[in-house]
Design a protein around this motif. Structure first.
Motif, mmCIF file in Angstrom:
data_model
loop_
_atom_site.group_PDB
_atom_site.id
_atom_site.type_symbol
_atom_site.label_atom_id
_atom_site.label_comp_id
_atom_site.label_asym_id
_atom_site.label_seq_id
_atom_site.Cartn_x
_atom_site.Cartn_y
_atom_site.Cartn_z
ATOM 1 N N LEU A 1 -30.460 39.001 15.714
ATOM 2 C CA LEU A 1 -29.148 39.589 15.951
ATOM 3 C C LEU A 1 -29.178 40.425 17.221
ATOM 4 O O LEU A 1 -28.228 40.426 18.012
ATOM 5 C CB LEU A 1 -28.766 40.452 14.751
ATOM 6 C CG LEU A 1 -27.311 40.861 14.660
ATOM 7 C CD1 LEU A 1 -26.432 39.651 14.467
ATOM 8 C CD2 LEU A 1 -27.109 41.835 13.519
ATOM 9 N N GLY A 2 -30.296 41.122 17.434
ATOM 10 C CA GLY A 2 -30.417 41.946 18.638
ATOM 11 C C GLY A 2 -30.366 41.083 19.898
ATOM 12 O O GLY A 2 -29.658 41.401 20.852
ATOM 13 N N VAL B 1 -33.273 38.184 5.950
ATOM 14 C CA VAL B 1 -33.968 39.440 5.692
ATOM 15 C C VAL B 1 -34.541 39.998 6.990
ATOM 16 O O VAL B 1 -34.571 41.208 7.199
ATOM 17 C CB VAL B 1 -35.067 39.207 4.644
ATOM 18 C CG1 VAL B 1 -35.787 40.496 4.341
ATOM 19 C CG2 VAL B 1 -34.453 38.642 3.376
ATOM 20 N N SER C 1 -33.308 39.552 10.037
ATOM 21 C CA SER C 1 -32.309 39.126 11.024
ATOM 22 C C SER C 1 -32.242 40.037 12.230
ATOM 23 O O SER C 1 -31.656 39.670 13.239
ATOM 24 C CB SER C 1 -30.934 39.027 10.369
ATOM 25 O OG SER C 1 -30.622 40.210 9.694
ATOM 26 N N ASP C 2 -32.823 41.219 12.163
ATOM 27 C CA ASP C 2 -32.582 42.187 13.233
ATOM 28 C C ASP C 2 -32.953 41.689 14.627
ATOM 29 O O ASP C 2 -32.136 41.787 15.543
ATOM 30 C CB ASP C 2 -33.279 43.506 12.930
ATOM 31 C CG ASP C 2 -32.707 44.615 13.787
ATOM 32 O OD1 ASP C 2 -31.494 44.852 13.681
ATOM 33 O OD2 ASP C 2 -33.456 45.197 14.576
#
Lengths: 473, 483
Positions: free
Chosen positions: A461-462, A455, A457-458
């Motif tokens: 991931l970034g 949820v 993850s941004d």
């Protein structure tokens, strides 16, 4: 030459020696100090690694590279080591006297993995790999009174040595073709022209690394070793060792072998298809939970190879994120196996019958991590798979994406089978399962990771996206 | 007020509260939460602007910008009735499980998680969010059937989950195709729907998406999981399964492939109309020969969902309006039918029609409501089923005459199997073993009374729903007509 760039590895190696040394002077009742020392070392190393984010530089004549790609992996290894160190407590209570060796070897192995991720020079890669592997061979045989553990260690050692030989052969070929052991130099030499010897080298490297990540057809050691090795060691093997293998695979093939990309993309595509299909199909028939998780981890290596075969920044970053998620998820699952092993000594899946009655928290943690492995939302595994398959789709590997999704559907069957045992079947015994608090802490951290990493993850991931671009430059 | 977020996440919060609270509180927490969600969805329904097309009550937040995923919710005339339906049926399902003894904490917590998933599917306007909620429903449903179901519950639960996941394999590939070929780097449905795609691409993606939804609706020949799941599921779960989960398929079909790929929809409409007829007639014919009450209702669902397909295949405003209304009415009517089967089963402990008979003498209230539900299901004027099917036929007839005529025969067969079933269960001599049975309790009467009120209410005054639905289907029908 900047020694500060090597700080994380130096700290960890120091603490590894320290643990082994201090252990000699600890009374049997004070052995827990090993754990605290280990955790302190990991924390310091992680802090050192974090302080190097964004530096993207090299040292030691290019043998050491400190880029965000390496740091992402180093942090993942340290996370795995910290969680497994705590989860191992119930096992070490049953094998008193093994604490110093367990923690010391684990730290040495982690040091090796960190060096694997942080170098772009063939000889350093090989040395780091051996430091990792030899520590792991010893760890696999740590339960000396258990013949299965000895068998696992021996098998792992023999097949590991064989694969190292193959890998060395491939590296020697590359050196012969290019006259250098540096990945960047190899890339320059390879750009001139492709020879059959180069393709042979690619195949040998793939085989050698394929063994480390347990890709089909080099996977045969994994089920026996996973089953026989002490469960904390299995947990560590299944996440950290695999992640380290992928770190090297991604770096070597992206940096050095870009000129033969079309060849290794199809090679990895085929390996991916074979690996995920065999892993998931054979997992269906397993009775032992450690064996089942071994085949499941082979299946996941197949998904990860799909991201490697995507051969793009999106592919690399999704592999990195997937490995992070896979690390917390698999550690959570194995921690449940460790904590439940007092009630289920033979690790048979049947033994998990009615676990929700005897240990509701363990059953919930297991269900969450298995559903995450299967890729169901809102668990992190869903997001990780989503990114991975999207990257592969973007690179045009649509048939592999379909195969991967079909395999995910198959995998649901055996993951749900365990959930069925825990929630649908009546328990065999009534007494609650007891476990030590420190191992439970590790489980809580891992389960929170499984629930939150997807949820939220941004940022991860970034970071992985930025790190993926540092790889080639 | 963020109505939609509250509607989605209040049940999830309730599930957590149930996990932490004592066992006896579980049903009260679930009951309160589902009642509040129902009230919120009614409130959302009442403040919905009936003069505006497009999405309302939208909420948008950046979520995973690295991937172009946003937390984007909104309702239009197509989804809003289904949100209300979900709120209503979840509340009814909780009431119908009020006396549950087996593991109530886990049961009510899972029902609440299920409500979150269902509400999310109907309100998500971001494709990844939609897919997330779509898959979120699997694990709770597996356990709800698998733990609280009938004798073959494990088989049925596993079959349900494998069929759905096999369908979503294709759906996900379709979603990726839309995401990457649009070149917009976003999963926002409204943006993706506004793009023009090549004709061949549209056909492929339409079929990929449609397979995923066809399993859920279910469209022949993907329907075989449904009778198994229904027969084994406990009563309240059957209500949710037939009432809401099948609508997720119908809604998804209309929203994604129809809403986003209009050229392919035009191309494939004849095939969909043909499948609709097969669904209607096959489902009805198989219902005719069922000996188990639940199986009979399950196959009647296959038949009635065929009308949804037929209305959608018409591609006209009226047809789509009928399709959406049919989803709502089928949800309430079939939900009620399953409740009635549950009431009969609770007393007799059998669902085999041949073993029943003459029960009207012992349980007049149950008999009356069951007959009302049956009549509503066969499309008696004055009840909601009639309006919906009428709209479907009016919408579809100008476009697909033969298909509409054939599908209309389905009503005759429906009347046949339902009336025959009612006769065999409630009329005739009372077998001696049923002589001691009692009628419905007050709670049970209240539960089914609410459903009857909704069915009759919509039947007498359909524009309460059709006014809303119209605002959703009109723009879609315009796109489908190529305007």
């Amino acid at each position: 030459m900047n020694i500060a760039l090597l700080a994380p590895e130096l700290i960890l190696a120091t603490f590894a020696s320290l643990v082994i040394l201090v252990d000699l002077f600890l009374s049997p009742s004070a052995k827990r100090a090993n754990l605290y020392l280990t955790l302190a070392g990991i924390a310091l190393a992680a802090a050192a690694a974090l302080s190097l984010v964004g530096r993207n530089t090299t040292s030691f004549y290019g043998m050491l590279v400190v880029d965000d790609f390496a740091i992402f992996f180093k942090l993942a290894f340290l996370l795995a080591a910290a969680l497994v160190a705590m989860s191992a407590v119930p096992f070490l209570e049953r094998y008193p006297g093994a604490e110093g060796e367990f923690y010391g070897l684990m730290l040495f192995s982690t040091t090796g993995m960190m060096l694997m991720a942080g170098t772009r020079e063939l000889i350093s890669i090989y040395l780091a790999l051996e430091l990792t592997s030899i520590s792991l061979y010893l760890l696999a045989g740590l339960a000396k009174r258990d013949s299965k553990s000895s068998e696992a260690a021996l098998k792992y050692l023999l097949l590991g040595a064989l694969s190292s030989a193959v890998l060395l052969y491939g590296m020697a070929l590359l050196y012969g073709l290019s006259g250098t052991t540096e990945l960047a130099g190899i890339a320059k030499a390879a750009a001139v022209g492709v020879s059959p010897a180069m393709l042979l080298a690619v195949a040998m490297l793939a085989a050698g690394f394929g063994f480390k990540i347990a890709a089909v057809p080099f996977q045969m050691w994994a089920p026996d070793v996973y089953e026989g090795a002490p469960t904390p060691v299995t947990a560590f093997l299944s996440v950290a060792s695999k992640a380290a293998g992928f770190a090297v695979v991604v770096r070597v093939f992206t940096v050095a072998l870009g000129s033969v990309q079309a060849d290794w993309v199809s090679l990895f595509a085929v390996l991916s298809a074979l690996t995920m299909t065999l892993g998931n199909v054979v997992a269906l028939t397993q009775q032992n939970i450690k064996r089942m998780l071994a085949y499941s981890s082979i299946g996941h290596a197949g998904y990860l190879l799909l991201g490697v075969a995507a051969a793009s920044d999106a592919g690399v970053s999704s592999v990195m994120f997937y490995l992070l998620v896979y690390t917390v998820t698999n550690v959570a699952a194995f921690t449940v196996v460790i904590l439940a092993s007092r009630a289920i000594p033979d690790d048979r899946i049947d033994g998990y019958a009615g676990l929700h009655r005897r240990a509701p928290l363990l059953a919930f943690a297991m269900a969450v991590s298995l559903l995450s492995l299967a890729g169901l939302p809102p668990m992190a595994g869903f997001f990780a798979k989503f990114y991975l398959f999207a990257a592969a789709y973007q690179s045009g590997l649509i048939w592999l994406v379909v195969l991967g999704l079909i395999n995910s559907a198959i995998s649901l069957f055996y993951y749900v089978w365990v959930i069925r045992q825990m929630y649908l079947v009546a328990p065999t015994g009534e007494e609650p399962v007891r476990f030590p608090a420190v191992a439970f802490t590790s489980l809580v951290v891992a389960v929170v990771g499984v629930l939150a990493l997807g949820v939220l993850s941004d940022p991860f991931l970034g970071f992985a996206r930025v790190a993926a671009t540092t790889l080639v430059h | 007020m963020p109505y939609l977020s509250l509607i989605i996440f209040l049940p999830l919060a309730a599930a957590m509260a149930i996990a932490l609270a004592p066992r006896d509180w579980a049903r009260w927490i679930a009951g309160t939460a589902s009642l509040v969600v129902l009230a919120l969805s009614m409130q959302a329904f009442s403040i919905f602007d009936r003069a505006a097309t497009g999405f309302q009550l939208t909420e948008k937040a950046v979520w995973i910008p690295q991937f172009g995923v946003s937390y984007f919710l909104g309702v239009d005339g197509i989804s809003l009735p289904l949100v209300v339906l979900t709120g209503l049926l979840t509340f009814i399902a909780v009431l119908a499980s009020w006396r549950l003894e087996l593991r109530p904490k886990e049961y009510f917590a899972l029902v609440m998680v299920l409500e979150t998933a269902m509400m999310g599917v109907f309100t998500a306007l971001d494709l990844m969010l939609f897919f997330l909620f779509w898959e979120l429903e699997l694990a709770p449903m597996y356990l709800l059937i698998g733990v609280w179901g009938g004798p073959r519950r494990e088989y049925a639960a596993m079959k349900f989950i494998l069929y759905t996941i096999a369908g979503s394999v294709f759906m996900l590939v379709g979603i990726f195709a839309l995401y990457f070929s649009s070149g917009k780097g976003t999963f926002d449905m409204t943006v993706l729907a506004a793009q023009q795609y090549a004709a061949g691409f549209q056909l492929v993606v339409f079929m990929l998406l449609a397979i995923g939804f066809a399993v859920k609706i279910p469209v022949f020949p993907f329907h075989t999981w449904l009778p198994d799941a229904h027969v084994e599921a406990p009563t309240a779960i059957s209500v949710l399964l037939a009432g809401v989960l099948l609508k997720m398929g119908g809604y998804g079909l209309i929203r994604l492939p129809f809403g986003m790929l209009p050229d392919a929809a035009r191309e494939l409409a004849p095939w969909i109309a043909a499948l609709a007829v097969v669904n209607v007639l096959y489902g009805a014919a198989v219902s005719m020969v069922q000996e188990d009450l639940k199986k009979l209702i399950a196959y009647s669902s296959v038949s009635h969902m065929g009308y949804v397909l037929l209305g959608a295949a018409a591609l006209t405003g009226v047809g789509l309006q009928g399709a959406v209304l049919q989803m709502f009415t089928h949800g309430t009517i079939t939900g009620l039918l399953f409740l009635m089967v549950g009431l009969v089963y609770d007393r007799t402990h059998t669902r085999i029609i041949d073993k029943l008979g003459g029960l009207g003498a012992r349980m007049p209230a149950i008999a009356v409501v069951f007959v009302i539900a049956g009549l509503a299901s066969l499309g008696l004027p004055g009840m909601s089923g009639f309006v919906a099917e009428f709209l479907v036929f009016v919408g579809a007839f100008p476009v697909w005459q033969a298909a509409t005529i054939l599908a209309a025969f389905g009503i005759v067969i429906t009347a046949g199997y339902l009336l025959w079933m009612l006769q065999r269960v409630f009329m005739g001599p009372l077998p001696p073993q049923w002589a001691g049975l009692g009628d419905a309790s007050r709670l049970e009467l209240f539960t089914v009374g609410v459903m009857v009120a909704v069915i009759v209410g919509v039947g007498v005054y359909p524009s309460v729903l059709t006014d809303v639905i119209k605002m959703g289907v009109v723009p879609m029908a315009q796109r489908l007509a190529g305007m």
